[in-house]
Design a protein around this motif. Structure first.
Motif, PDB file in Angstrom:
ATOM      1  N   GLU A  44     -11.401   3.159   0.485  1.00 42.64           N
ATOM      2  CA  GLU A  44     -12.050   1.853   1.275  1.00 42.64           C
ATOM      3  C   GLU A  44     -11.424   1.973   2.624  1.00 42.64           C
ATOM      4  OE1 GLU A  44     -14.476  -0.096   0.617  1.00 42.64           O
ATOM      5  OE2 GLU A  44     -14.927   1.184  -1.343  1.00 42.64           O
ATOM      6  N   THR A  45     -10.156   2.210   2.746  1.00 36.45           N
ATOM      7  CA  THR A  45      -9.437   2.086   4.016  1.00 36.45           C
ATOM      8  C   THR A  45      -9.870   3.348   4.976  1.00 36.45           C
ATOM      9  OG1 THR A  45      -7.499   3.339   3.254  1.00 36.45           O
ATOM     10  CG2 THR A  45      -7.353   1.147   3.120  1.00 36.45           C
ATOM     11  N   GLN A  46     -10.252   4.299   4.432  1.00 31.22           N
ATOM     12  CA  GLN A  46     -10.824   5.421   5.042  1.00 31.22           C
ATOM     13  C   GLN A  46     -12.151   5.455   5.575  1.00 31.22           C
ATOM     14  OE1 GLN A  46     -10.105   8.555   2.433  1.00 31.22           O
ATOM     15  NE2 GLN A  46      -7.885   9.085   3.040  1.00 31.22           N
TER      16      GLN A  46
ATOM     17  N   ARG B 103       0.573   4.680  -2.156  1.00 36.10           N
ATOM     18  CA  ARG B 103       0.373   6.033  -1.621  1.00 36.10           C
ATOM     19  C   ARG B 103       1.542   7.052  -2.069  1.00 36.10           C
ATOM     20  NH1 ARG B 103       2.353   5.726   3.903  1.00 36.10           N
ATOM     21  NH2 ARG B 103       1.456   7.987   4.253  1.00 36.10           N
TER      22      ARG B 103
ATOM     23  N   VAL C 109      -8.419   2.497  -3.163  1.00 34.17           N
ATOM     24  CA  VAL C 109      -8.054   1.752  -1.883  1.00 34.17           C
ATOM     25  C   VAL C 109      -8.010   2.603  -0.658  1.00 34.17           C
ATOM     26  CG1 VAL C 109      -6.091   0.570  -0.727  1.00 34.17           C
ATOM     27  CG2 VAL C 109      -6.526   0.174  -3.119  1.00 34.17           C
ATOM     28  N   GLU C 110      -7.573   3.870  -1.057  1.00 31.00           N
ATOM     29  CA  GLU C 110      -7.474   4.873   0.128  1.00 31.00           C
ATOM     30  C   GLU C 110      -9.091   5.110   0.623  1.00 31.00           C
ATOM     31  OE1 GLU C 110      -5.567   9.070   0.341  1.00 31.00           O
ATOM     32  OE2 GLU C 110      -7.370   9.099  -1.008  1.00 31.00           O
TER      33      GLU C 110
ATOM     34  N   LEU D 222     -13.424   2.436   6.142  1.00 28.71           N
ATOM     35  CA  LEU D 222     -13.288   1.424   7.273  1.00 28.71           C
ATOM     36  C   LEU D 222     -12.711   2.334   8.601  1.00 28.71           C
ATOM     37  CD1 LEU D 222     -13.072  -1.270   8.234  1.00 28.71           C
ATOM     38  CD2 LEU D 222     -10.574  -1.559   7.336  1.00 28.71           C
ATOM     39  N   ASP D 223     -11.895   2.974   8.295  1.00 25.11           N
ATOM     40  CA  ASP D 223     -11.189   3.759   9.593  1.00 25.11           C
ATOM     41  C   ASP D 223     -12.370   4.661  10.281  1.00 25.11           C
ATOM     42  OD1 ASP D 223      -9.135   4.480  11.120  1.00 25.11           O
ATOM     43  OD2 ASP D 223      -8.673   6.487   9.986  1.00 25.11           O
TER      44      ASP D 223
ATOM     45  N   TRP E 164       0.996  -1.185  -0.118  1.00 26.51           N
ATOM     46  CA  TRP E 164       0.109   0.013   0.031  1.00 26.51           C
ATOM     47  C   TRP E 164       0.917   1.206  -0.122  1.00 26.51           C
ATOM     48  CZ3 TRP E 164      -3.570   2.998  -1.040  1.00 26.51           C
ATOM     49  CH2 TRP E 164      -3.812   4.367  -0.284  1.00 26.51           C
TER      50      TRP E 164
END
Length: 306
Positions: A76-78, A8, A73-74, A80-81, A4
């Protein structure tokens, strides 16, 4: 690509347009980012960026494709965060709050003090920035903004109307006489430097005050206030700054209706039930609302000395 961090790096270069700025945003030095990108391109066997004059980087088709994937990806991860943080019921931990310089100087610092007295387990990181940092990308958890939020994912409330007015030191007005709205160029002014492009107050000054009348420029609203206190010129300031400063008086009696704004406290909808976010918005929102008359320019101004 199974790292990842590589995504980034590519995304940061695409967003900033330079390797130096991307390195800064990722918290690494330029030489590290340079070696990182070179190793990534060698491993993939494809060039990701064209190196342009003045240090600019332009994505190739491969670089642009990776950046698009990295944004997904960013996102989705954000999300989730935010989901995980939204379920956090602790009145402790770190809270990132963003606001403009003038709000931080005049309002938010004492409000944070009042909040910390009640909730000492919450550590507040104050990000002072005149830009609207993204709450969706978790650049901040809570924002105090002079604008009604337009993004559907944001949740918040209006705490006050916000007004701007022209201010000057009494000694300056004694020398130059009363300010004439029809001839603002007869007085020296404090204005914005190049960083003010797109700022409402800077645009107003550009439209109404001749460039030759601007004798001092700075990108800091607080420094504009300090310069006006020193007698350098008339300054266009938020009433919450100008009316509270005893070394200044209004150069024109009424706020400028063209610059009327609303002050909001907002967070992302996914974070609204997080205990420390909810507590901050409740306490600090009430603190700001109690000062709505000062923010709106309808509270009696401080009395200039002498």
């Amino acid at each position: 690509m199974d790292d990842w961090n590589d995504l980034r790096l590519v995304l940061a270069i695409v967003r900033t347009g330079s390797l130096t700025s991307a390195a800064r945003s990722l918290g690494v030095v330029h030489s590290t980012a340079f070696r990182w990108l070179a190793a990534l391109e060698q491993r993939l066997g494809v060039r990701l960026f064209e190196r342009l004059p003045a240090g600019a980087y332009a994505a190739t088709s491969a670089g642009a494709r990776i950046a698009e994937a990295a944004e997904r990806v960013e996102h989705e991860t954000q999300a989730l965060d935010r989901d995980l943080l939204g379920a956090d019921l602790r009145l402790s931990g770190r809270l990132r709050v963003t606001c403009s310089e003038s709000v931080a100087y005049s309002l938010l610092t004492p409000a944070v003090g009042a909040f910390r007295a009640v909730h000492p387990g919450v550590v507040v990181d104050l990000l002072i920035d005149n830009r609207a940092l993204s709450l969706s990308r978790r650049e901040a958890d809570v924002a105090i903004r002079a604008a009604r939020p337009r993004e559907p994912a944001l949740h918040g409330r209006k705490v006050a109307d916000a007004a701007w007015a022209l201010y000057a030191a009494p000694a300056l007005l004694a020398v130059h006489g009363p300010l004439d709205p029809a001839d603002l160029g007869a007085h020296p002014f404090v204005g914005w430097d190049a960083d003010g492009r797109g700022v409402n107050s800077a645009d107003w000054l550009e439209r109404h005050v001749p460039e030759a009348a601007v004798v001092y420029r700075t990108s800091s609203v607080v420094n504009q206030m300090v310069a006006a206190c020193a007698g350098l010129g008339v300054a266009l300031l938020p009433c919450v700054l100008g009316d509270a400063e005893p070394r200044l008086q209004r150069a024109l009696p009424e706020p400028l209706s063209e610059l009327d704004r609303e002050l909001w406290i907002v967070t992302h909808a996914d974070l609204r039930r997080t205990a420390r976010v909810r507590a901050f918005m409740d306490l600090v929102g009430a603190y700001l609302a109690r000062r709505r008359d000062l923010i709106a320019g309808s509270e009696p101004a401080a009395t200039p000395p002498g």
